[in-house]
Scaffold this motif. Structure first.
Motif, mmCIF file in Angstrom:
data_model
loop_
_atom_site.group_PDB
_atom_site.id
_atom_site.type_symbol
_atom_site.label_atom_id
_atom_site.label_comp_id
_atom_site.label_asym_id
_atom_site.label_seq_id
_atom_site.Cartn_x
_atom_site.Cartn_y
_atom_site.Cartn_z
ATOM 1 N N LEU A 143 -23.065 19.318 0.879
ATOM 2 C CA LEU A 143 -24.360 19.892 1.241
ATOM 3 C C LEU A 143 -25.386 18.782 1.311
ATOM 4 C CD1 LEU A 143 -22.947 22.138 -0.964
ATOM 5 C CD2 LEU A 143 -24.857 23.417 -0.034
ATOM 6 N N ASN A 144 -26.209 18.799 2.342
ATOM 7 C CA ASN A 144 -27.247 17.788 2.505
ATOM 8 C C ASN A 144 -28.560 18.445 2.873
ATOM 9 O OD1 ASN A 144 -26.047 14.990 2.358
ATOM 10 N ND2 ASN A 144 -24.608 16.028 3.739
ATOM 11 N N ALA A 145 -29.633 17.939 2.272
ATOM 12 C CA ALA A 145 -30.960 18.411 2.650
ATOM 13 C C ALA A 145 -31.898 17.221 2.628
ATOM 14 C CB ALA A 145 -31.447 19.489 1.692
ATOM 15 N N GLU A 146 -32.948 17.297 3.436
ATOM 16 C CA GLU A 146 -33.875 16.181 3.534
ATOM 17 C C GLU A 146 -35.263 16.728 3.791
ATOM 18 O OE1 GLU A 146 -32.450 13.237 6.195
ATOM 19 O OE2 GLU A 146 -34.220 11.955 5.940
ATOM 20 N N GLY A 147 -36.252 16.198 3.070
ATOM 21 C CA GLY A 147 -37.620 16.661 3.285
ATOM 22 C C GLY A 147 -38.587 15.516 3.071
ATOM 23 N N ASP A 148 -39.861 15.864 2.912
ATOM 24 C CA ASP A 148 -40.905 14.849 2.768
ATOM 25 C C ASP A 148 -40.712 13.975 1.536
ATOM 26 O OD1 ASP A 148 -42.085 15.837 4.960
ATOM 27 O OD2 ASP A 148 -43.650 16.972 3.910
ATOM 28 N N TYR A 149 -40.070 14.514 0.505
ATOM 29 C CA TYR A 149 -40.046 13.801 -0.772
ATOM 30 C C TYR A 149 -38.754 13.041 -1.020
ATOM 31 C CZ TYR A 149 -44.126 16.618 -1.508
ATOM 32 O OH TYR A 149 -45.360 17.180 -1.360
ATOM 33 N N GLY A 150 -37.747 13.283 -0.160
ATOM 34 C CA GLY A 150 -36.507 12.552 -0.371
ATOM 35 C C GLY A 150 -35.320 13.305 0.192
ATOM 36 N N ARG A 151 -34.126 12.925 -0.280
ATOM 37 C CA ARG A 151 -32.887 13.481 0.253
ATOM 38 C C ARG A 151 -31.996 13.977 -0.882
ATOM 39 N NH1 ARG A 151 -33.213 8.364 1.864
ATOM 40 N NH2 ARG A 151 -31.189 7.700 1.082
ATOM 41 N N ALA A 152 -31.270 15.047 -0.630
ATOM 42 C CA ALA A 152 -30.347 15.574 -1.630
ATOM 43 C C ALA A 152 -28.958 15.675 -1.050
ATOM 44 C CB ALA A 152 -30.809 16.951 -2.089
ATOM 45 N N HIS A 153 -27.965 15.345 -1.868
ATOM 46 C CA HIS A 153 -26.580 15.385 -1.426
ATOM 47 C C HIS A 153 -25.751 15.970 -2.560
ATOM 48 C CE1 HIS A 153 -22.872 14.106 0.489
ATOM 49 N NE2 HIS A 153 -22.479 13.691 -0.713
ATOM 50 N N ASP A 154 -24.893 16.929 -2.236
ATOM 51 C CA ASP A 154 -24.081 17.555 -3.272
ATOM 52 C C ASP A 154 -22.666 17.761 -2.724
ATOM 53 O OD1 ASP A 154 -24.412 18.218 -5.922
ATOM 54 O OD2 ASP A 154 -24.687 20.346 -5.555
ATOM 55 N N THR A 155 -21.671 17.651 -3.598
ATOM 56 C CA THR A 155 -20.278 17.803 -3.171
ATOM 57 C C THR A 155 -19.571 18.825 -4.048
ATOM 58 O OG1 THR A 155 -20.279 15.457 -2.619
ATOM 59 C CG2 THR A 155 -18.138 16.551 -2.702
ATOM 60 N N LEU A 156 -18.862 19.771 -3.415
ATOM 61 C CA LEU A 156 -18.099 20.783 -4.155
ATOM 62 C C LEU A 156 -16.664 20.809 -3.640
ATOM 63 C CD1 LEU A 156 -20.620 23.767 -3.916
ATOM 64 C CD2 LEU A 156 -20.100 22.456 -5.980
ATOM 65 N N SER A 157 -15.714 21.061 -4.536
ATOM 66 C CA SER A 157 -14.335 21.263 -4.109
ATOM 67 C C SER A 157 -14.173 22.702 -3.634
ATOM 68 C CB SER A 157 -13.370 21.044 -5.278
ATOM 69 O OG SER A 157 -13.440 19.707 -5.680
ATOM 70 N N VAL A 158 -13.445 22.861 -2.514
ATOM 71 C CA VAL A 158 -13.207 24.216 -2.007
ATOM 72 C C VAL A 158 -11.744 24.374 -1.641
ATOM 73 C CG1 VAL A 158 -15.548 24.465 -1.090
ATOM 74 C CG2 VAL A 158 -13.738 23.561 0.387
ATOM 75 N N GLU A 159 -11.319 25.619 -1.525
ATOM 76 C CA GLU A 159 -9.984 25.936 -1.033
ATOM 77 C C GLU A 159 -10.147 26.176 0.460
ATOM 78 O OE1 GLU A 159 -7.188 29.693 -1.866
ATOM 79 O OE2 GLU A 159 -8.234 28.946 -3.648
ATOM 80 N N GLN A 160 -9.635 25.244 1.238
ATOM 81 C CA GLN A 160 -9.891 25.287 2.681
ATOM 82 C C GLN A 160 -8.666 25.778 3.442
ATOM 83 O OE1 GLN A 160 -11.342 21.505 4.126
ATOM 84 N NE2 GLN A 160 -10.936 22.027 6.277
ATOM 85 N N SER A 161 -8.882 26.593 4.497
ATOM 86 C CA SER A 161 -7.758 27.015 5.339
ATOM 87 C C SER A 161 -8.259 27.214 6.766
ATOM 88 C CB SER A 161 -7.145 28.318 4.805
ATOM 89 O OG SER A 161 -8.125 29.335 4.816
ATOM 90 N N GLY A 162 -7.347 27.451 7.688
ATOM 91 C CA GLY A 162 -7.746 27.695 9.076
ATOM 92 C C GLY A 162 -7.189 26.648 10.020
ATOM 93 N N THR A 163 -7.499 26.829 11.310
ATOM 94 C CA THR A 163 -6.920 25.965 12.336
ATOM 95 C C THR A 163 -7.757 24.716 12.607
ATOM 96 O OG1 THR A 163 -8.050 27.326 13.960
ATOM 97 C CG2 THR A 163 -5.747 27.869 13.518
ATOM 98 N N GLU A 164 -9.042 24.769 12.269
ATOM 99 C CA GLU A 164 -9.910 23.603 12.486
ATOM 100 C C GLU A 164 -9.898 22.730 11.226
ATOM 101 O OE1 GLU A 164 -12.144 22.417 14.904
ATOM 102 O OE2 GLU A 164 -11.082 23.788 16.267
ATOM 103 N N PRO A 165 -9.874 21.396 11.366
ATOM 104 C CA PRO A 165 -9.841 20.522 10.184
ATOM 105 C C PRO A 165 -11.222 20.337 9.549
ATOM 106 C CG PRO A 165 -9.758 19.200 12.178
ATOM 107 C CD PRO A 165 -9.750 20.640 12.629
ATOM 108 N N ALA A 166 -12.292 20.554 10.303
ATOM 109 C CA ALA A 166 -13.627 20.289 9.767
ATOM 110 C C ALA A 166 -14.669 21.079 10.542
ATOM 111 C CB ALA A 166 -13.948 18.795 9.850
ATOM 112 N N ILE A 167 -15.802 21.337 9.899
ATOM 113 C CA ILE A 167 -16.922 21.974 10.596
ATOM 114 C C ILE A 167 -18.210 21.502 9.950
ATOM 115 C CG2 ILE A 167 -17.084 24.092 9.190
ATOM 116 C CD1 ILE A 167 -17.489 25.552 11.977
#
Lengths: 360, 360
Positions: free
Chosen positions: A286-310
């Motif tokens: 997850l990424n967000a950016e505004g006037d005061y700075g930037r935020a970045h967060d990472t979570l592990s998920v159980e991923q499935s489906g035909t596309e490798p990324a979105i």
């Protein structure tokens, strides 16, 4: 008229009415409630013209009579009384409210001028009150409080194979919840504000629905309520629900709620609280950016489906709303970066939210 | 600068600062806090120009340095972090805040432009923090939030034989509380709003007072605080405390609070919430009358004194405020119908309220 009633019973009945009856109005009669004393007890009723409400307080009554009193004043008085029993006595147009060492005299209003409220007795459908409350509660957030088009300020009831569905949308998101219901389902739109009142009245037990002309009536053990319905054509929301999702993720809804809350602190309020979601290799970034700075967060998920990324972006506030009713494992289903995405509990249960993605 | 600190410790320190530092200001530096990283940990400080506050968060620090960051933003970020440890790293004018899978980058401000805050180290007096908090809390309500004269918006500290007294008055009522204090007492007036901040900072343990030029400093285990003082002559409040009371009553403060609350429902808001007190034959009768009706309440009291009866009127709101700090048995002392009356706990404890009676 003379009535003896327990403070607890009277105070509960008045408390319910107090929620609906306005405390101020250009028409003072609308701030009043009607009390119809009968041999069984006191029938209390009031209205805000959108919602009519009635409740019943068992009481010992002599010389039954109907009268009208300021709703909030009476409720406030009864709440503060010291004794366990309350005695009400009408003499002329003055009502005495007595309990313990207290004696209040209040002016009653013109009972003939009070609006006629009719609560139907036929039953068209029955539903568990708690199921109906949960379903309405889960979708309420998606209705707008301000939208110009009335249907966006409403919650629609519609028929489903195994019961009924409630659905709300403000044009940017859809929330729906299916639930079991016995009997007829009529398609109708309730104003979201009246839904708020209805949800507050629903507890355990059974709720009986009755469909009237431009009106839905709901009866429970405690109360009877009429909701004035909205006119209009509800949007064809099923059109926006993606059917061909190519990437799915599962993760604990709590972690996702917290993570979105975190990055939202730095999201730009003037750019729809934009938060970017990037799913790849079993991770949600997850990424967000505004006037005061930037935020970045990472979570592990159980991923499935035909596309490798979105990669796609949402309004953080909307994501939090959509996740609100989801407990335990959440599931997100993505089609394409520009297409709406589905948020729902992995375990099912009838709830689903659909969020429009922000432009890249 | 690189620091590692527990989320709990940092978040508590920031939480305290957040209460004082404004969230909006025409001068953005005032919405910031200064963090001085030393080898022992992080010294956090901020000001709203009326109150300066400093707290300390033990931390592991490399390359100590001072910097300035938006107070509310940092506090909000730290509060939402998922991990137990927080890593702060300064590179150029960008601060990284890292914890668990989260990485926030925020812009720091101009440390040279931040106001110089000095917290004195000399100790002029010591007091139990909880005693000071209770005393200030008991009298705070009697200070006005709006009065034109600044002293009516203040709380005065003054010397008493066995310690100190705090006293507040808005001209219609006086509240005072005596408490034990070791060391010097200097006569001074604190702004009531700063008193609110001070009370929030006080917990258990000892509070050290230090008197400066136009400033009072209070130091506890957790924080150091400077309060800018008010100039002006506090009114001679002792003049209004009746010394020749002719009728005294005792009764449970809870019953009186409830009774006043009850009759106040019908008291006339446009006539000072007038409630009439009539004491006679071991009974206190309360009467109120307004646009909507009349209220009458009767309480048993323990009556004593040379007068057999008294009748006088008060602002119901003021009576409730005066009774607020009184638990258990309350005592009311009356002189004459037109003279102020005393409200205090029958068991003593240092608190007293004096209320001006409304005209008959």
């Amino acid at each position: 008229m003379k009535a003896t009633v327990t403070k607890k019973v009277l105070s509960e009945g008045l408390g319910l009415l107090e929620r609906v009856v306005p405390s101020r109005s250009s028409n003072p009669l609308l701030t009043s409630l009607k009390i119809e004393a009968t041999e069984q007890g006191l029938h209390l009723s009031g209205t805000n013209l959108e919602v009519d409400l009635a409740s019943f307080a068992p009481a010992e009554v002599q010389n039954p009579q109907a009268f009208v009193v300021p709703a909030h004043l009476l409720s406030q008085i009864v709440r503060t009384l010291g004794g366990e029993l309350v005695e009400l006595e009408l003499s002329g147009d003055e009502l005495s409210v007595r309990s313990g060492g207290s004696d209040f005299k209040i002016q009653t209003g013109d009972v003939a001028a009070f609006p006629e409220l009719n609560f139907p007795s036929q039953v068209d459908a029955t539903v568990e009150a708690s199921d109906l409350a949960r379903a309405l509660n889960s979708v309420r957030y998606a209705a707008s409080n301000e939208a110009f088009q009335a249907v966006f300020r409403g919650v629609k009831l519609e028929k489903r194979d195994n019961g009924a569905r409630v659905v709300a949308s403000d044009g940017y998101r859809v929330a729906l919840h299916d639930f079991a219901l016995e009997g007829e389902v009529r398609e109708l739109i309730m104003p979201a504000r009246s839904v708020d009142e209805l949800v507050r009245m629903l507890r355990d037990g059974e709720a009986k629905l009755s469909y009237g002309e431009g009106q839905l009536s709901v009866t429970t053990d405690r109360v009877r309520m009429n909701l004035k319905l909205l006119d209009g054509e509800f949007p064809d929301y099923e059109r926006v629900i993606p059917t061909d999702t190519k990437l799915q993720v599962k993760l604990p809804s709590g972690s996702l709620k917290e993570s979105v809350g975190r990055v939202a602190v730095l999201a730009d309020k003037n750019a729809n609280n934009r938060v970017e979601f990037l799913v790849t290799e079993g991770q949600l970034q997850l990424n967000a950016e505004g006037d005061y700075g930037r935020a970045h967060d990472t979570l592990s998920v159980e991923q499935s489906g035909t596309e490798p990324a979105i990669s796609l972006a949402f309004n953080a506030k909307y994501v939090q709303d959509a996740l609100g009713p989801i407990e335990g494992e959440a599931e997100m289903l993505f089609a394409e970066s520009t297409k709406p995405a589905i948020f729902r509990p992995a375990a099912g249960g009838g709830y689903m939210a659909v969020l429009v993605a922000l432009r890249v």
